[in-house]
Write a protein that holds these residues in place. Structure first.
Motif, PDB file in Angstrom:
ATOM      1  N   SER A  86       0.858  -1.175   0.000  1.00  0.00           N
ATOM      2  CA  SER A  86       0.000   0.000   0.000  1.00  0.00           C
ATOM      3  C   SER A  86       0.896   1.227   0.000  1.00  0.00           C
ATOM      4  N   LEU A  87       0.860   2.007  -1.092  1.00  0.00           N
ATOM      5  CA  LEU A  87       1.695   3.198  -1.212  1.00  0.00           C
ATOM      6  C   LEU A  87       0.805   4.431  -1.145  1.00  0.00           C
ATOM      7  N   ASN A  88       1.089   5.305  -0.195  1.00  0.00           N
ATOM      8  CA  ASN A  88       0.283   6.494   0.048  1.00  0.00           C
ATOM      9  C   ASN A  88       1.169   7.736   0.038  1.00  0.00           C
ATOM     10  N   GLY A  89       1.586   8.178  -1.131  1.00  0.00           N
ATOM     11  CA  GLY A  89       2.467   9.349  -1.198  1.00  0.00           C
ATOM     12  C   GLY A  89       3.817   9.031  -0.595  1.00  0.00           C
ATOM     13  N   PRO A  90       4.244   9.800   0.426  1.00  0.00           N
ATOM     14  CA  PRO A  90       5.581   9.579   0.985  1.00  0.00           C
ATOM     15  C   PRO A  90       5.661   8.398   1.955  1.00  0.00           C
TER      16      PRO A  90
END
Length: 94
Positions: A8-12
């Motif tokens: 799960s990638l959420n911006g930084p």
């Protein structure tokens, strides 16, 4: 080696799970690729690893978080290794 993954990638920020083990703190980057005709996609993890050069013998210990990541990736601890300790875990002598 085939492992169950969740990314799960959420911006930084983001989360990386391998076999249900959260290894996010140990990952500095990743590459996810999928080829047409391939059975499974490939996940390459760039782990934060510290290196040292030692000449001679030394007592080697592995932090619990590192041992957890290595185990999730398929590492089998050597006989005599204490996998239940929350402290630095020394590797048994060879």
């Amino acid at each position: 080696m085939q492992r169950s993954t969740h990314i799960s990638l959420n911006g930084p920020t983001g989360t990386v799970l391998v076999n249900g083990q959260d290894i996010s703190r140990c990952v500095r980057g990743l590459t996810f690729t999928a080829d047409v005709g391939s059975d499974l996609p490939a996940l390459q993890l760039d782990l934060v690893v510290h290196e040292a050069t030692v000449e001679g013998e030394a007592n080697v210990s592995i932090p619990p978080s590192t041992a957890d990541v290595l185990t999730a990736l398929g590492w089998t601890p050597p006989d005599g290794y204490d996998a239940t300790s929350s402290e630095l875990r020394p590797l048994p002598p060879v």
